[in-house]
Every structure is written in structure tokens, then in C-alpha cells.
Motif scaffolding. Structure first.
Motif, PDB file in Angstrom:
ATOM      1  N   LEU A 238     -12.199 -34.863  35.288  1.00 34.22           N
ATOM      2  CA  LEU A 238     -12.993 -34.676  36.505  1.00 34.22           C
ATOM      3  C   LEU A 238     -14.236 -33.837  36.217  1.00 34.22           C
ATOM      4  CD1 LEU A 238     -13.376 -34.942  39.568  1.00 34.22           C
ATOM      5  CD2 LEU A 238     -12.043 -32.837  39.807  1.00 34.22           C
ATOM      6  N   LEU A 239     -14.056 -32.721  35.526  1.00 38.59           N
ATOM      7  CA  LEU A 239     -15.202 -31.863  35.210  1.00 38.59           C
ATOM      8  C   LEU A 239     -16.199 -32.581  34.299  1.00 38.59           C
ATOM      9  CD1 LEU A 239     -13.392 -28.450  34.713  1.00 38.59           C
ATOM     10  CD2 LEU A 239     -14.863 -29.139  36.620  1.00 38.59           C
ATOM     11  N   ASN A 240     -15.688 -33.380  33.372  1.00 38.77           N
ATOM     12  CA  ASN A 240     -16.578 -34.145  32.503  1.00 38.77           C
ATOM     13  C   ASN A 240     -17.386 -35.153  33.319  1.00 38.77           C
ATOM     14  OD1 ASN A 240     -17.638 -35.098  29.962  1.00 38.77           O
ATOM     15  ND2 ASN A 240     -16.345 -36.890  30.267  1.00 38.77           N
TER      16      ASN A 240
ATOM     17  N   CYS B   1      -8.078 -35.820  26.024  1.00 35.82           N
ATOM     18  CA  CYS B   1      -8.097 -34.828  24.949  1.00 35.82           C
ATOM     19  C   CYS B   1      -9.414 -34.046  25.008  1.00 35.82           C
ATOM     20  CB  CYS B   1      -7.956 -35.539  23.605  1.00 35.82           C
ATOM     21  SG  CYS B   1      -8.360 -34.529  22.173  1.00 35.82           S
ATOM     22  N   PRO B   2      -9.374 -32.717  25.084  1.00 35.73           N
ATOM     23  CA  PRO B   2     -10.616 -31.949  25.205  1.00 35.73           C
ATOM     24  C   PRO B   2     -11.554 -32.119  24.002  1.00 35.73           C
ATOM     25  CG  PRO B   2      -8.705 -30.481  25.069  1.00 35.73           C
ATOM     26  CD  PRO B   2      -8.182 -31.874  25.121  1.00 35.73           C
ATOM     27  N   PHE B   3     -11.004 -32.304  22.818  1.00 34.83           N
ATOM     28  CA  PHE B   3     -11.851 -32.487  21.639  1.00 34.83           C
ATOM     29  C   PHE B   3     -12.501 -33.868  21.644  1.00 34.83           C
ATOM     30  CE2 PHE B   3      -8.569 -29.404  20.481  1.00 34.83           C
ATOM     31  CZ  PHE B   3      -9.386 -28.311  20.208  1.00 34.83           C
ATOM     32  N   CYS B   4     -11.777 -34.846  22.174  1.00 36.01           N
ATOM     33  CA  CYS B   4     -12.334 -36.196  22.314  1.00 36.01           C
ATOM     34  C   CYS B   4     -13.444 -36.196  23.370  1.00 36.01           C
ATOM     35  CB  CYS B   4     -11.250 -37.193  22.685  1.00 36.01           C
ATOM     36  SG  CYS B   4      -9.951 -37.339  21.437  1.00 36.01           S
TER      37      CYS B   4
ATOM     38  N   LEU C 208      -2.253 -39.300  12.018  1.00 35.94           N
ATOM     39  CA  LEU C 208      -2.395 -39.562  13.449  1.00 35.94           C
ATOM     40  C   LEU C 208      -3.009 -38.326  14.093  1.00 35.94           C
ATOM     41  CD1 LEU C 208      -1.910 -41.423  15.848  1.00 35.94           C
ATOM     42  CD2 LEU C 208       0.357 -40.419  16.078  1.00 35.94           C
ATOM     43  N   GLN C 209      -4.336 -38.308  14.113  1.00 35.22           N
ATOM     44  CA  GLN C 209      -5.068 -37.185  14.688  1.00 35.22           C
ATOM     45  C   GLN C 209      -6.312 -37.733  15.364  1.00 35.22           C
ATOM     46  OE1 GLN C 209      -6.033 -34.026  11.920  1.00 35.22           O
ATOM     47  NE2 GLN C 209      -7.787 -33.413  13.131  1.00 35.22           N
ATOM     48  N   VAL C 210      -6.583 -37.243  16.549  1.00 35.49           N
ATOM     49  CA  VAL C 210      -7.794 -37.628  17.263  1.00 35.49           C
ATOM     50  C   VAL C 210      -8.583 -36.380  17.599  1.00 35.49           C
ATOM     51  CG1 VAL C 210      -6.853 -39.752  18.239  1.00 35.49           C
ATOM     52  CG2 VAL C 210      -6.602 -37.623  19.507  1.00 35.49           C
ATOM     53  N   PRO C 211      -9.876 -36.464  17.755  1.00 35.72           N
ATOM     54  CA  PRO C 211     -10.701 -37.650  17.578  1.00 35.72           C
ATOM     55  C   PRO C 211     -10.885 -37.988  16.098  1.00 35.72           C
ATOM     56  CG  PRO C 211     -12.099 -35.773  18.048  1.00 35.72           C
ATOM     57  CD  PRO C 211     -10.670 -35.295  18.161  1.00 35.72           C
TER      58      PRO C 211
END
Length: 118
Positions: A14-16, A49-52, A87-90
């Protein structure tokens, strides 16, 4: 714990959405060249995901049309694990000169995007 993560994830989205960065404006010819270059890129990510989100905000800021791949889907998860190694994002998949490179960590990805497209 699941409920807390779900709520926080929705708040991040939402904030994004509310505070989305402004897209960079380029002449149409230059944007076409950038769009052709970004066709060889794919971002493996999770929506909340906050980093994504950090990487997607940078992509928007630079007006980059990079293919977004949902790493929660089983086939994409298998590709990320088998070809990328973990298995790591981003994770940014870069295809260049017939070779594939997998770039992890949001800071490394944003640095790469800034050096290549800014």
C-alpha cells in the motif's frame, strides 16, 4: 506469525503504491533502446518482499521494463534454485552474450541498474 507477515506485506504494498516514485522521462528513441536492452533481464521476486519492493522502485524510477517473475510459483522456484544456485529473492537474471548471470541482493541489483542504465 503468518498473519503479522501478511499484514506487514500488505502495508508495504500500500505504501509503495501511494508513494510510488516518479518515472524517468527519456526521448522515445532512447527509451526504445533501453527497452531492447532490458528484454534480456528478469527479476525473480515476491510481491510483498521489502527488498524486492526496493528494486522495483528503482526500476520504476529509471523507467525500466524488466520482466517480473513470481518466485513463489513452483516452476520459477525450481529454475531459480537449479540455475541460480539458491532460493533467494530479489534475484536479477542477466542474459548477455549467450551467458546467464544471477545477481542477488537488492543493493547489488540497484547498483548494477544505476551503472548500466542511469
Amino acid at each position: 506469525m503468518f498473519i503479522i507477515r501478511w499484514i506487514l506485506g500488505r502495508m508495504i504494498l500500500l505504501l509503495n503504491f501511494v508513494f510510488a516514485p516518479k518515472k524517468r522521462q527519456r526521448p522515445p528513441e532512447q527509451q526504445d533502446i533501453i527497452d531492447q536492452q532490458t528484454q534480456s533481464l528478469a527479476l525473480y521476486q515476491y510481491a510483498a518482499c521489502p527488498f524486492c519492493v526496493k528494486v522495483r522502485r528503482e526500476m520504476r524510477r529509471q523507467n525500466l521494463n524488466i520482466n517480473l517473475v513470481d518466485a513463489k510459483q513452483a516452476r520459477h522456484k525450481a529454475i531459480l534454485t537449479a540455475e541460480g544456485g539458491k532460493l533467494q529473492v530479489p534475484c536479477l537474471r542477466i542474459e548477455q552474450d549467450g551467458q546467464t548471470q544471477w545477481l542477488y541482493e537488492s543493493k547489488a541489483i540497484t547498483t548494477y541498474l544505476n551503472k548500466r542504465f542511469a
